[in-house]
Scaffold this active site. Structure first.
Site, PDB file in Angstrom:
ATOM      1  N   SER A 143       0.856  -1.185   0.000  1.00 29.26           N
ATOM      2  CA  SER A 143       0.000   0.000   0.000  1.00 29.26           C
ATOM      3  C   SER A 143       0.889   1.232   0.000  1.00 29.26           C
ATOM      4  O   SER A 143       2.036   1.182   0.462  1.00 29.26           O
ATOM      5  CB  SER A 143      -0.884  -0.003   1.258  1.00 29.26           C
ATOM      6  OG  SER A 143      -1.489   1.261   1.461  1.00 29.26           O
ATOM      7  N   TYR A 164      -2.647  -0.716  10.421  1.00 29.29           N
ATOM      8  CA  TYR A 164      -2.540  -1.037   8.998  1.00 29.29           C
ATOM      9  C   TYR A 164      -1.253  -0.449   8.421  1.00 29.29           C
ATOM     10  O   TYR A 164      -0.504  -1.130   7.707  1.00 29.29           O
ATOM     11  CB  TYR A 164      -3.759  -0.494   8.263  1.00 29.29           C
ATOM     12  CG  TYR A 164      -3.754  -0.717   6.773  1.00 29.29           C
ATOM     13  CD1 TYR A 164      -4.132  -1.949   6.239  1.00 29.29           C
ATOM     14  CD2 TYR A 164      -3.415   0.304   5.886  1.00 29.29           C
ATOM     15  CE1 TYR A 164      -4.152  -2.155   4.867  1.00 29.29           C
ATOM     16  CE2 TYR A 164      -3.433   0.102   4.517  1.00 29.29           C
ATOM     17  CZ  TYR A 164      -3.804  -1.126   4.009  1.00 29.29           C
ATOM     18  OH  TYR A 164      -3.821  -1.323   2.646  1.00 29.29           O
TER      19      TYR A 164
END
Length: 255
Positions: free
Chosen positions: A143, A156
């Site tokens: 990501s 995350y």
């Protein structure tokens, strides 16, 4: 075909980005191993779709948070198709909590799904690559948040930061074996993980406005990058990240 005869394992492969990776790779001739832990009917439907188009695929119900299941996943590829060429660590989750809100249980679960799974799947794949003797490739669906803060989603971000160093350190360690590790770092993608945003017109408008290209990525666009990297046409790339974010990390503050 770019991937003719190659065997590719995709974790979390029966939905979202993973599903599109399976379809795109199969269309280029790859043998597909679809890892899943839920919705076996979705896996069956995906296998049928691939086979109806002339491809080859098999599903494996493997809990990616357990190292033994990850070994089973790799072995399924070998037993079914004779070898493993590419591992795609795609499965992931987020829980949208801040540092002050996160719980031990939530943190442990997220890190197991996002980071532990990628670490030990890479380990098992690397051992298989070494046994085969002709190298291999690990692609991590990371990501932009491996490097770009996202307040309110800290665990995350921490997990993706770990994946960043998995690619860099693992790529250095395994280079002598001809094994490469490359991260793919999407920005905002139109998948179920972003449903809370995509179903809220105001939030979606705000997000689109923050992206220089003016829209979220389609899962197929991430899959296309996977196919390119798996094709061998980027054979000198390792221990690095390919960012595909529509420019968001250059055009706005963290969202």
């Amino acid at each position: 075909m770019l991937l003719q005869g190659k065997t590719i394992v995709v974790t979390g492969g029966n939905s979202g980005i993973g599903e599109q990776i399976c379809l795109a790779a199969a269309a280029e001739g790859a043998n597909i191993v679809i890892d899943y832990v839920a919705h076996p009917e979705a896996t069956d439907a995906l296998i049928k779709k691939i086979e109806d188009a002339g491809g080859k695929a098999v599903g494996v119900d493997a809990d990616i948070t357990k190292a033994a299941d990850l070994q089973t996943m790799v072995q399924t590829a070998v037993d079914t198709f004779g070898r493993l060429d590419v591992l795609v660590n795609n499965a992931g989750m987020e829980d949208r909590k801040s540092l002050l809100e996160e719980t031990e249980e939530g943190y442990d679960r997220l890190m197991a799904v996002n980071m532990k799974s990628a670490f030990f799947a890479t380990q098992h794949a690397a051992k298989q690559f070494i046994a085969q003797g002709d190298g291999g490739l690990v692609l991590n669906i990371s990501s932009v948040h491996e490097d770009w803060p996202m307040p309110g989603n800290i665990a995350y971000c921490v997990s993706k930061g770990g994946m960043r160093m998995l690619a860099r350190t693992g790529g250095v360690e395994l280079g002598a074996h001809g094994i490469r590790i490359v991260n793919i770092a999407p920005g905002a993608v139109d998948t179920p993980i972003n449903t809370a945003t995509t179903t809220d017109p105001e939030k979606l408008k705000q997000l689109d406005a923050a992206i220089p290209l003016g829209r979220l990525a389609k899962p197929e666009e991430i899959a296309d990058v996977v196919v390119f990297l798996a094709s061998g046409k980027a054979g000198y790339m390792t221990a690095t990240t390919v960012t595909i974010d529509g420019g968001i990390t250059q055009g706005s503050v963290g969202l």
